[in-house]
Design a protein around this motif. Structure first.
Motif, PDB file in Angstrom:
ATOM      1  N   ARG A 296      44.174  36.757  43.330  1.00  0.00           N
ATOM      2  CA  ARG A 296      44.445  36.785  41.902  1.00  0.00           C
ATOM      3  C   ARG A 296      45.134  35.489  41.482  1.00  0.00           C
ATOM      4  NH1 ARG A 296      44.927  42.115  39.454  1.00  0.00           N
ATOM      5  NH2 ARG A 296      43.306  43.370  40.464  1.00  0.00           N
ATOM      6  N   LEU A 298      47.630  35.100  39.548  1.00  0.00           N
ATOM      7  CA  LEU A 298      49.072  35.267  39.404  1.00  0.00           C
ATOM      8  C   LEU A 298      49.626  34.490  38.195  1.00  0.00           C
ATOM      9  CD1 LEU A 298      50.291  35.189  43.129  1.00  0.00           C
ATOM     10  CD2 LEU A 298      49.882  37.164  41.653  1.00  0.00           C
ATOM     11  N   VAL A 301      53.655  37.850  36.814  1.00  0.00           N
ATOM     12  CA  VAL A 301      54.076  38.832  37.810  1.00  0.00           C
ATOM     13  C   VAL A 301      55.163  39.699  37.199  1.00  0.00           C
ATOM     14  CG1 VAL A 301      55.234  39.162  40.035  1.00  0.00           C
ATOM     15  CG2 VAL A 301      53.451  37.423  39.795  1.00  0.00           C
ATOM     16  N   ASP A 359      49.279  40.427  36.671  1.00  0.00           N
ATOM     17  CA  ASP A 359      48.310  40.405  37.773  1.00  0.00           C
ATOM     18  C   ASP A 359      48.848  41.149  38.989  1.00  0.00           C
ATOM     19  OD1 ASP A 359      46.407  38.456  36.498  1.00  0.00           O
ATOM     20  OD2 ASP A 359      48.214  37.215  36.564  1.00  0.00           O
ATOM     21  N   LEU A 360      50.169  41.137  39.123  1.00  0.00           N
ATOM     22  CA  LEU A 360      50.839  41.776  40.258  1.00  0.00           C
ATOM     23  C   LEU A 360      52.152  42.336  39.755  1.00  0.00           C
ATOM     24  CD1 LEU A 360      51.319  42.176  43.420  1.00  0.00           C
ATOM     25  CD2 LEU A 360      52.396  39.914  43.359  1.00  0.00           C
ATOM     26  N   LEU A 387      47.615  44.518  40.740  1.00  0.00           N
ATOM     27  CA  LEU A 387      47.912  44.853  42.127  1.00  0.00           C
ATOM     28  C   LEU A 387      49.362  45.333  42.173  1.00  0.00           C
ATOM     29  CD1 LEU A 387      46.333  41.771  43.937  1.00  0.00           C
ATOM     30  CD2 LEU A 387      45.377  44.082  43.766  1.00  0.00           C
ATOM     31  N   ALA A 437      44.120  42.015  47.800  1.00  0.00           N
ATOM     32  CA  ALA A 437      45.575  42.163  47.781  1.00  0.00           C
ATOM     33  C   ALA A 437      46.217  41.300  48.862  1.00  0.00           C
ATOM     34  CB  ALA A 437      45.958  43.635  47.977  1.00  0.00           C
ATOM     35  N   THR A 440      45.994  37.649  47.816  1.00  0.00           N
ATOM     36  CA  THR A 440      46.944  37.382  46.727  1.00  0.00           C
ATOM     37  C   THR A 440      48.362  37.278  47.268  1.00  0.00           C
ATOM     38  OG1 THR A 440      45.522  38.551  45.158  1.00  0.00           O
ATOM     39  CG2 THR A 440      47.824  38.215  44.520  1.00  0.00           C
TER      40      THR A 440
END
Length: 602
Positions: A296, A298, A301, A359-360, A387, A437, A440
């Motif tokens: 990803r 990122l 976050v 994204d995370l 994620l 995952a 990333t």
């Protein structure tokens, strides 16, 4: 003028010989590159039409250092000193045009040139100490002559880099290019030197910067070495070389440098540090990861939790240029965190729905399994496209992931952090965690300048299982009457940071005395055995990954390689004997590798 070989080109423009090096990716000083440079300088020096020589590098960087893989394996037709003598001894001005990184042997080449012009943003340094070595191509002799003894000692012992402006301030470069086209600026600079009648400037002949060094300068350097690199041999050897430089005789100093370099190169510390250098890079290679998987981006976050872990991660992410959203349902806690972090780029929110664009999202709240499951279940609905990560040292990543509708999007991120070592991100992969995952998480580690190490999730992760064994052994010795101070002393003498074991201080009067060597065996042999079990269980991909967790996460001295590297030095049959003498069953992987003559570190 024809090309010299496939990595070195020579052309003539307006009386300036342009020697261009092109050895991707970083123009490392391979034997082929050195051979081509030598031949190019021979031609340029012997050509009466050449009035000045310009050394350039194609690609993204100047010579970034030696070809480490070739150390002690391959040799050029002339050694590095002969090449340097040819460059420095040219009767025509030689200009080095620097860009990207100019490190190690690359800077030593530049120091044999008579003048140096650098592009803005160029990084310069002599980082050999990080590999348990010293600059073996005259770096310890020329650097003090151009920047002074105190500055040279600092750069050599720390291994740090300076940018172009810093290099100009200390005299390491002569000018910074004022144009984006370095080749054009460097050629103009060479022609200006000719027009001004500037003579060649041999750094080895300079003496005015080394005459004012006194004992206090070297004593300060020894203090710095002890503070930054306790137990390492290379800093002490560097100081001896610079002391030789300060005495003024260049050739005598070179002789000292050669002898000290060879001792380090042949010694165990440099071998271990070179192993660690490659092991760190190997950790990023995940077996079985789909070749086309992409991490990803990122862009943003999210962090759930404003405690110490959440705040620390927020600062690290912001420092890495990642847009960060910090959530806490407690408005007062959120305000305190915002005031403590004090970054305008930080997004503070009391609504989980504000994390939907992330994204995370990383949970950094609670240690209880039930609490983590509840948080991940909420995030599953609030941020359905993100994620999800649990910042945890716990092994139950699969149990946490099962609380969501998409366990493949869940991963464990254990940010190992202590006062002495905080460069590991242990990436705990569940049974169904996706390749995306994992990729990333590795990308996140790179952004945060940490070493990403993949770990399986059960039973236990790399860090959890190995540290548990170490502390159990320390507690067992204390219970048998060994003084905690004796255990601490043996560990720190080995090179561990103070306080690693958190040994109890309420153990009462010591009734048993053990030699430091026996204490270390009782600590490290069970740890090595557990490392072998971890490999056998498939929790770690390779022994070197376990070593990286310990070197960069717990402060195992890098110059001792790590637990599995240490096992190979001891010899696996010897390790097995000691495991049995302590009443443990040798790990099957340990027995298997010993019988096959294989190395545990891999």
């Amino acid at each position: 003028m024809p090309a010299i070989n496939e990595v070195v080109d020579l052309t003539l423009e307006d009386g300036v010989a342009l020697i261009t090096l092109d050895n991707p990716p970083v123009n490392a000083l391979s034997p082929k590159l050195m051979d081509g440079m030598y031949d190019a300088f021979i031609q340029a020096i012997g050509d009466p039409e050449v009035r000045a020589i310009l050394l350039l590098c194609a690609g993204r960087t100047f010579i970034a250092g030696a070809d480490i893989k070739a150390l002690g394996v391959e040799s050029p037709k002339v050694d590095f000193f002969e090449l340097q003598e040819k460059i420095e001894g040219a009767g025509k001005p030689v200009v080095a045009a620097l860009h990207g990184t100019c490190l190690g042997g690359g800077l030593e080449v530049a120091l044999t040139c008579h003048y140096r012009i650098a592009a803005p943003g160029t990084k310069l340094g002599l980082p050999e100490v990080n590999l348990g070595l010293l600059p073996g191509g005259g770096g310890t002799q020329r650097l003090p002559r151009i920047v002074g003894v105190a500055t040279a000692l600092d750069l050599l012992i720390s291994g740090r880099q300076v940018d172009a402006r810093g290099a100009l301030a200390v005299g390491l470069v002569d000018v910074i290019a004022d144009t984006t086209d370095l080749a054009v600026a460097a050629k103009a600079y060479a022609l200006a030197l000719l027009a001004e009648g500037r003579p060649v400037k041999r750094v080895s002949d300079l003496a005015d910067r080394i005459g004012d060094a006194d004992a206090a300068v070297f004593e300060a350097a020894r203090d710095q070495a002890e503070r930054l690199r306790r137990g390492e041999e290379a800093p002490r050897a560097i100081i001896r070389c610079v002391e030789a430089a300060a005495r003024g005789d260049f050739d005598a100093g070179i002789a000292v440098e050669r002898a000290e370099f060879q001792k380090l190169l042949d010694g165990p510390q440099s071998a271990a540090l070179r192993y660690a250098f490659f092991a760190e890079r190997q950790a990023a290679k995940v077996a079985g990861l789909a070749p086309d998987v992409q991490p990803r981006a990122l862009t943003r976050v999210g962090l759930v939790g404003t405690g110490a872990i959440g705040r620390r991660l927020a600062v690290a992410l912001l420092d890495a240029g990642v847009e960060t959203a910090l959530f806490d349902a407690d408005a007062a806690a959120l305000d305190r965190a915002g005031a403590a972090i004090d970054r305008t780029a930080l997004i503070l929110t009391g609504s989980l729905s504000d994390l939907a664009a992330c994204d995370l999202v990383i949970e950094a709240v609670a240690d209880a399994l039930e609490a983590k499951q509840a948080i991940l279940a909420e995030l599953d609905h609030a941020a359905p496209g993100a994620l999800l990560a649990t910042s945890t040292a716990r092994p139950e990543v699969d149990a946490i992931a099962d609380a969501t509708t998409r366990p493949c999007a869940v991963i464990g991120l254990h940010f190992l952090s202590s006062e002495n070592a905080d460069r590991v991100l242990e990436i705990v992969r569940g049974k169904v965690t996706s390749d995306e995952a994992v990729a990333t998480a590795l990308a996140l580690a790179r952004k945060l300048k940490r070493v990403g190490v993949l770990s399986g999730s059960g039973p236990g992760s790399i860090s959890q299982r190995t540290m548990l064994v170490l502390r159990q052994q320390a507690d067992a010795m204390i219970a048998q009457g060994v003084a905690p101070e004796a255990i601490e002393r043996a560990a720190t003498e080995f090179g561990f940071p103070t306080g690693l074991l958190a040994a109890r201080t309420d153990a009462g009067t010591a009734t048993r005395t053990l030699a430091d060597s026996e204490i270390l065996d009782r600590l490290l042999i069970p740890l090595i055995n557990e490392a072998a079990n971890i490999l056998g269980d498939g929790i770690a991909q390779r022994g070197s990954d376990i070593d990286m967790v310990w070197v960069h996460g717990y402060g195992w001295p890098a110059w001792r390689g790590g637990p599995t590297y240490h096992a190979d030095l001891l010899g696996l049959p010897s390790v097995i004997e000691k495991v049995q003498s302590f009443g443990f069953n040798p790990a099957p992987r340990l027995v298997e590798y010993a019988a096959a003559g294989r190395k545990l570190a891999g």
